[in-house]
Design a protein around this motif. Structure first.
Motif, PDB file in Angstrom:
ATOM      1  N   ALA A 127       1.916   7.594   1.858  1.00  0.00           N
ATOM      2  CA  ALA A 127       2.882   7.232   0.816  1.00  0.00           C
ATOM      3  C   ALA A 127       4.209   6.938   1.507  1.00  0.00           C
ATOM      4  O   ALA A 127       4.611   7.643   2.426  1.00  0.00           O
ATOM      5  CB  ALA A 127       3.039   8.379  -0.158  1.00  0.00           C
ATOM      6  N   ASP A 128       4.846   5.856   1.102  1.00  0.00           N
ATOM      7  CA  ASP A 128       6.111   5.465   1.713  1.00  0.00           C
ATOM      8  C   ASP A 128       7.195   6.447   1.242  1.00  0.00           C
ATOM      9  O   ASP A 128       7.662   6.381   0.111  1.00  0.00           O
ATOM     10  CB  ASP A 128       6.426   4.027   1.277  1.00  0.00           C
ATOM     11  N   PRO A 187       0.819  -1.229   0.000  1.00  0.00           N
ATOM     12  CA  PRO A 187       0.000   0.000   0.000  1.00  0.00           C
ATOM     13  C   PRO A 187       0.851   1.276   0.000  1.00  0.00           C
ATOM     14  O   PRO A 187       0.554   2.213  -0.752  1.00  0.00           O
ATOM     15  CB  PRO A 187      -0.814  -0.125   1.301  1.00  0.00           C
ATOM     16  N   GLY A 188       1.912   1.293   0.801  1.00  0.00           N
ATOM     17  CA  GLY A 188       2.780   2.485   0.869  1.00  0.00           C
ATOM     18  C   GLY A 188       3.426   2.778  -0.469  1.00  0.00           C
ATOM     19  O   GLY A 188       3.593   3.945  -0.859  1.00  0.00           O
ATOM     20  N   ILE A 189       3.782   1.722  -1.202  1.00  0.00           N
ATOM     21  CA  ILE A 189       4.418   1.914  -2.509  1.00  0.00           C
ATOM     22  C   ILE A 189       3.367   2.364  -3.543  1.00  0.00           C
ATOM     23  O   ILE A 189       3.632   3.248  -4.355  1.00  0.00           O
ATOM     24  CB  ILE A 189       5.183   0.645  -2.926  1.00  0.00           C
ATOM     25  N   ALA A 190       2.166   1.784  -3.472  1.00  0.00           N
ATOM     26  CA  ALA A 190       1.108   2.195  -4.411  1.00  0.00           C
ATOM     27  C   ALA A 190       0.794   3.687  -4.219  1.00  0.00           C
ATOM     28  O   ALA A 190       0.711   4.447  -5.196  1.00  0.00           O
ATOM     29  CB  ALA A 190      -0.141   1.341  -4.195  1.00  0.00           C
ATOM     30  N   LEU A 191       0.681   4.111  -2.959  1.00  0.00           N
ATOM     31  CA  LEU A 191       0.381   5.536  -2.696  1.00  0.00           C
ATOM     32  C   LEU A 191       1.526   6.421  -3.167  1.00  0.00           C
ATOM     33  O   LEU A 191       1.310   7.504  -3.714  1.00  0.00           O
ATOM     34  CB  LEU A 191       0.142   5.755  -1.196  1.00  0.00           C
ATOM     35  N   MET A 192       2.738   5.929  -2.957  1.00  0.00           N
ATOM     36  CA  MET A 192       3.918   6.697  -3.384  1.00  0.00           C
ATOM     37  C   MET A 192       3.924   6.840  -4.913  1.00  0.00           C
ATOM     38  O   MET A 192       4.201   7.920  -5.437  1.00  0.00           O
ATOM     39  CB  MET A 192       5.172   5.968  -2.878  1.00  0.00           C
TER      40      MET A 192
END
Ligand code: NAD
Ligand code: G6P
Ligand code: MN
Length: 444
Positions: A319-320, A19-24
């Motif tokens: 976001a990561d 999820p953090g990578i998708a948001l990033m």
């Protein structure tokens, strides 16, 4: 002219980092426009939770992006430009055993270092090679940005088995440490520094650090290292914040003291202070338990909440921040930016007095045709000695996997600086073989 839009597959779709990578990725669409995101995992159930939540998030924030998730390789890897690979073969259940089995014998238990790292390597090689082959079969022009661990062993395996593949192996630890060093110097970003660095993955040293005007930042950074390691620096990332990480950043002071001419990667504590690591470990509750009780519960809990609510409004995902290096790297290839990155690459003379066939972590310039290495010259005896021992552990592990050799894996464990004797190495190995029988090739 409209900018080209890219299709990305996230391999290890069920990862806690997804999820953090998708948001990033969504935050950086202005420089890295995306037309399709696919998730791929071999655990349908685990991926389902993350993917359903991300589907809702994407629909609400970037409906123009085509999104899908699958366990079918052809669907996952057809018509894509980049694979972002972060798989964990055996998941946290096996990480827990990697950490706890050595501790039974008084040897440290760590995800990527010592016997645990060797065990994880023996599981990861097959998984990463399989994904690389799928990518090449269904999208021969695509690039894989791999950060599946243990990156040192995985990188050596890809060098041996798929030397011509379009794969870049990269680690995020230096990114966070460079952010911390930039903060020590009052700079707002690591991008305002140019560094010299050499080593193996999770086993390296900075030997030059300049600001954009060419001023030497080493004296300032050394003062901080001498006083508090990396601990008094801030960095705006949301990773590496747990108590155990704070201890690691503090312990870097003692690691630094062993060679005050260079700035060490935090992972060197496992090799230079293994007795301290064992003494401060709880054999009943290791980092795997912390991660399962912390990050995994949080990420999966939040995903389930999004799905139940039918909306991502108010969700706690961010976001990561430090994963932006992944977009930087993809952009470097896509847009030929010629930016510098620390990559894990075949040495071939870049570290002059070290094994040409070793996979070393050094600065490289990346563009649309791949990377060019920046020579680091000759390294001191201390680092060379440590690296020769450790690279042999990594090479023997890969040879053991390829040949199915018990002998070579026993040698790998025996040679690890974290293991006191061949006897203890054998005891640990025999337990690891039993624990890993569903994952390792059969050893003869
Ligand atoms: P995780 O267990 O939450 O996620 C890994 C996912 O990979 C799981 O969903 C699992 O089912 C899947 N998987 C396992 N084997 C697979 C295979 N053969 N094919 C497809 N999918 C497979 O783990 P995590 O803590 O989120 O970490 C993911 C990976 O990223 C690990 O390898 C970790 O070490 C690595 N990592 C690397 C860096 C770096 O600096 N290089 C930084 C952070 C995490
Ligand atoms: C750093 C390393 C990674 C490693 C991670 C472990 O980021 O560079 O290679 O996977 O730490 O973090 P964890 O929170 O899973 O213990
Ligand atoms: Mn790493």
């Amino acid at each position: 002219m409209t900018k080209k839009k890219y299709a990305v597959t996230v391999a290890g779709g069920g990862s806690t980092f997804t999820p953090g990578i998708a948001l990033m990725l969504l935050e950086h669409m202005d420089r890295f426009p995306i037309r399709k995101i696919m998730f791929y995992d071999n655990d349908a159930e685990r991926q389902e939770v993350v993917a359903q939540a991300c589907r809702i998030y994407l629909k609400e924030h970037a409906p123009e992006i085509e999104f899908g998730y699958t366990t079918d390789p052809e669907t996952a890897f057809t018509d894509i430009d980049f694979v972002l690979a972060h798989i964990r073969v055996g998941k946290y259940a096996m990480r827990e055993l990697d950490e706890k089995i050595p501790l039974k014998y008084g040897v440290l238990g760590q995800e990527t270092c010592g016997p645990g790292g060797i065990a994880y390597g023996m599981r990861s090689i097959g998984g990463v090679i399989e994904i690389l082959d799928y990518m090449e079969q269904y999208s021969p022009n695509a690039w894989m940005l791999n950060y599946s661990n243990p990156a040192a062993i995985v990188a050596e395996a890809t060098r041996r088995l798929r030397p011509d593949s379009k794969i870049l192996n990269i680690c995020d630890m230096p990114i966070d440490l460079e952010e911390k060093m930039a903060d020590m110097c009052g700079l707002s970003s690591r991008k305002e520094m140019q560094v010299g660095y050499y080593g193996l993955n999770h086993f390296g040293w900075w030997h030059k650090i300049y600001d954009n005007n060419g001023n030497d930042l080493m004296p300032q950074i050394k003062e901080h290292m001498k006083a508090n390691g990396f601990a008094d620096a801030l960095s705006d990332t949301n990773q590496h914040v747990d108590e155990s990480w704070v201890h690691t950043f503090q312990k870097a002071r003692d690691v630094y003291a062993v060679d005050p001419e260079t700035i060490p990667n935090t992972y060197l504590k496992y090799y230079l202070f293994p007795d301290y690591v064992v003494e401060t470990s709880d054999p009943e509750y290791t980092r795997a338990n912390e991660v399962m009780d912390g990050r995994e519960k949080f990420v999966f809990g939040e995903c389930r909440r999004i799905v139940e609510n039918g909306t991502s409004k108010g969700c706690a995902f961010e976001a990561d921040a430090h994963a932006t290096y992944i977009v930087d790297l993809a952009c470097a290839i896509a847009e030929n930016t010629q930016e510098r990155f620390l990559l894990i690459v075949p040495n071939e003379g870049a570290v002059e007095n070290f094994d040409r066939t070793a996979m070393v972590e050094i600065p490289c310039i990346v563009g649309c045709n791949g990377y060019e290495k920046i020579c680091q010259g000759a390294i001191p005896q201390f680092q060379k000695g440590l690296m020769e021992q450790q690279v042999s552990v990594e090479k023997l592990t890969v040879e053991a996997w390829i040949e199915g050799s018990y002998q070579k894996l026993w040698q790998a464990l025996t040679l690890s600086k974290t293991v006191p004797s061949a006897r203890i190495a054998k005891l640990i190995l025999d337990d690891l073989i039993e624990a890993n029988k569903d994952f390792w090739p059969e050893l003869k």
